[in-house]
Write an enzyme that holds these catalytic residues in place. Structure first.
Site, short mmCIF file in Angstrom:
data_model
loop_
_atom_site.label_atom_id
_atom_site.label_comp_id
_atom_site.label_asym_id
_atom_site.label_seq_id
_atom_site.Cartn_x
_atom_site.Cartn_y
_atom_site.Cartn_z
N MET A 286 60.12 46.72 83.38
CA MET A 286 59.46 47.98 83.04
C MET A 286 59.33 48.82 84.29
O MET A 286 59.26 48.29 85.39
CB MET A 286 58.10 47.74 82.44
N CYS A 287 59.27 50.13 84.11
CA CYS A 287 59.20 51.03 85.26
C CYS A 287 58.31 52.22 84.96
O CYS A 287 58.00 52.53 83.81
CB CYS A 287 60.60 51.54 85.61
N GLY A 288 57.93 52.89 86.05
CA GLY A 288 57.34 54.22 85.96
C GLY A 288 58.39 55.21 86.42
O GLY A 288 58.92 55.08 87.53
#
Length: 668
Positions: free
Chosen positions: A1-3
């Site tokens: 997951m990432c921002g």
């Protein structure tokens, strides 16, 4: 997951730092604590600039910092998602890099859409196609990953995309990017016109037969009605995506046929009723098919995570071997206990599974002096000390946290232990006081829930934030110690109620309009889940550097359930605790679960008792004034520091920052 974040300037000046000053950068780093970097892409004629900011939570394959940039084509890619199928990704590969390689080989719109259409899994992305000066972005069909946009007619930065935002009265409002398809932005056209012109390539579902009809994609005109007047929208149905699930079966019974569903209408909910259903061979076969497809969905979500074994070769300690990598938002209800049971099939047996159970103490239910004493005693526990379970009697400081979900959670734990005694189940009691709730809401949660703003959003957002943080108490061999879950993957049960008629409003609808009305209600529920639930929950859970995964919204699970007539999924002539989510309850009994299989639906805000803390005369749909007073600056001043181009940041300094305070249903 990432921002992920992208800011577009349609002038000779590059994007300014207004976005970073609002603490958004800090929130992005919390989502992706393992790597942070940014780059700026500039074109002089016609002039435009794009700032790309990527923050990575490493979960699969080789560590891959973002943004990704291809030196040959000049393309740039930001990816916040998981590819579970549709594109081949080897175990040692990173899915972002594999997908970027495919996109870089595309020459046309059709090529890009053909790459994205078959992907199965949650995602949001931003792709800059240098040769065509185009920006592509969007969310998956269900909107399981957050992506927000903001338009600024008077600012140097005309357009922004971000996984998270910030409550502010100074700027144009943020909105969730509709999960209606893939958007395309021609930056040259925008630069010349000094405006924003969006093209939407929508999800398209082919017509089908046998009592089914097209899945609802949503009317783009309605979905985008809140866009500013200076933003133009075009819908390109000639270049579209294919929906990843089969259409909902809308078949209904004739009135005379419906009478066969009233045999057990006046019975008391019991496991015995469910066992009588399982005597039917066709019903039993259907239950086994459902278990198989849901088990496969859980398998993908618990195994696609980097485990520590290869990193400590030759010197691996028992503590490393027994580090949990998977946690479940756990109330002991039917959704969460079934996910735990299926996760037990696939998680390595020597690896514990964390069961996160949240409870809120109502100060009105205990004496004020006693409540203060309890909070003080809890605060004074050093991390290194432990406590014997024998002390935790009725007069114990923690007895005020014995809310309904705590009681059913403990009961569910005993069921899981009986079925899988070799597994180490970490039941984490997460206890939250009113003071802690208010502090966390002001400093973090109000910004994560935004742009949603109802009382329901506040209750669920706060409950999920504390639950997914995973800080609480764990009892082992009669000794209770403070514990914080290290698991990066969070399984949640959202999607079960929306597909299997789990809410009380479904009974009301069925009594009023029968199977036809219930079908329409269920179709509407799934059609709005992206804007009503999933973006919010992704932002809230991701704030702890953890990833939400939704087995009930796996494309295979949804297609299987969509293919069934509604009466095979729920029989609302049966009593509460049996008829709603009937197929799920039958699966639970078939897997050996007992008492939890007939627990009635209890929404998270009521089971955890957060709904009783602050105001008893609010309606769930009311705008929540408590969400308007957030101040992200109180939490960290680091969010205003700009990133350096192509410089990685270590996560440690950001992970050490914590709150000054200690520390509609997801899993019913």
């Amino acid at each position: 997951m990432c921002g992920i974040c992208c800011v577009v300037s349609l002038s000779t000046r590059p994007p300014d730092s207004w976005l970073l000053k609002e603490g958004i950068e800090f929130s992005l780093r919390r989502r992706g604590p393992d790597s942070s970097q940014q780059l700026v892409k500039s074109v002089l004629h016609p002039p435009y600039h794009c700032l790309f900011s990527g923050h990575v939570l490493h979960l699969r394959g080789l560590m891959t910092p973002q943004p990704l940039e291809d030196p040959t084509t000049g393309n740039i890619f930001l990816w916040n998602g998981e590819i579970f199928s549709g594109i081949r990704v080897e175990v040692e590969e990173n899915d972002a890099r594999v997908l970027f390689r495919h996109l870089c080989s595309c020459g046309s719109k059709s090529d890009i859409l053909s790459v994205l259409s078959p992907i199965r899994g949650p995602w949001s992305f931003v792709f800059y196609q240098a040769s065509r000066h185009c920006l592509w972005f969007g969310r998956d069909y269900f909107g399981r990953r957050s992506l927000l946009w903001q338009f600024n007619e008077d600012r140097n930065s005309a357009f922004a995309l971000s996984s998270v935002s910030s409550v502010s009265e100074m700027d144009s409002p943020w909105q969730e990017v509709p999960a209606a398809g893939i958007f395309q932005l021609d930056l040259q056209v925008c630069a010349m016109s000094k405006g924003v012109v969006l093209t939407l390539h929508p999800w398209q579902s082919s017509s089908s037969e046998n009592g089914t009809e097209d899945a609802i994609i949503g009317d783009p005109g309605l979905l985008l009605k809140d866009l500013p007047s200076y933003v133009a929208l075009e819908v390109n149905k000639h270049h579209s995506l294919v929906t990843p699930v089969v259409p909902l079966n809308m078949k209904v019974l004739e009135p005379l046929e419906e009478t066969r569903f009233s045999d057990f209408a006046n019975c008391v909910a019991s496991v015995g009723i469910l066992q009588r259903f399982l005597v039917e061979p066709l019903r039993k076969k259907l239950v086994h098919q459902f278990i198989a497809v849901l088990s496969e969905a859980v398998k993908k979500r618990v195994l696609y995570v980097v485990r520590d074994t290869n990193q400590f070769e030759g010197e691996m300690s028992e503590n490393v071997l027994r580090r949990p990598h998977v946690a479940i938002l756990f109330s002991g209800g039917i959704d969460s206990i079934l996910l735990a049971n299926l996760a037990d099939r696939h998680v390595p047996l020597d690896e514990p599974i964390d069961l996160l159970n949240v409870a809120f103490a109502n100060p009105n239910e205990v004496g004020q002096n006693n409540s203060s004493q309890k909070r003080n005693e809890k605060r004074q526990w050093p991390r290194s000390e432990c406590r014997n379970n024998a002390d935790m009697a009725v007069g114990d400081p923690l007895s005020c946290f014995n809310v309904p979900d705590r009681i059913t959670g403990r009961a569910g734990l005993e069921e899981l232990k009986a079925l899988s005694p070799s597994r180490s189940w970490n039941f984490v009691e997460i206890n939250v006081t009113l003071e802690e709730l208010k502090t966390a809401r002001k400093q973090r949660i109000s910004h994560l829930v935004y742009p949603l703003d109802t009382v329901l959003d506040d209750s669920i957002g706060c409950a999920v934030w504390f639950a997914s943080r995973g800080e609480g108490l764990k009892t082992h061999q009669g000794v209770t110690r403070p514990y914080k879950s290290p698991a990066k993957v969070m399984l949640t049960g959202i999607g079960a109620d929306e597909q299997l008629a789990g809410y009380s409003r479904h009974r009301i609808c069925f009594k009023r309009d029968g199977f036809e009305g219930l079908n329409k209600e269920l179709r509407m529920e799934l059609g709005r889940i992206s804007s009503r639930n999933l973006g919010r929950d992704d932002r809230v859970i991701g704030d702890h550097g953890k990833e939400a995964r939704f087995p009930f919204l796996d494309e295979g699970v949804v297609s299987f359930l969509n293919s069934l007539p509604v009466w095979e999924k729920a029989d609302l002539t049966l009593p509460q605790g049996v008829g709603e989510k009937l197929l799920l309850r039958l699966a639970a009994v078939e897997l050996g679960l007992t008492a939890s299989a007939v627990l009635p639906k209890r929404a998270m805000q009521f089971g955890s008792r957060i709904a009783k803390l602050e105001s008893s005369n609010e309606r769930a749909s009311d705008k929540c004034t408590r969400l308007q007073s957030g101040s992200v600056e109180d939490f960290s001043t680091q969010g205003s520091k700009p990133l350096q181009k192509k410089v990685n940041y270590t996560a440690d300094s950001f992970l050490q920052t914590s709150l000054t305070a200690e520390g509609e249903d997801l899993c019913s």
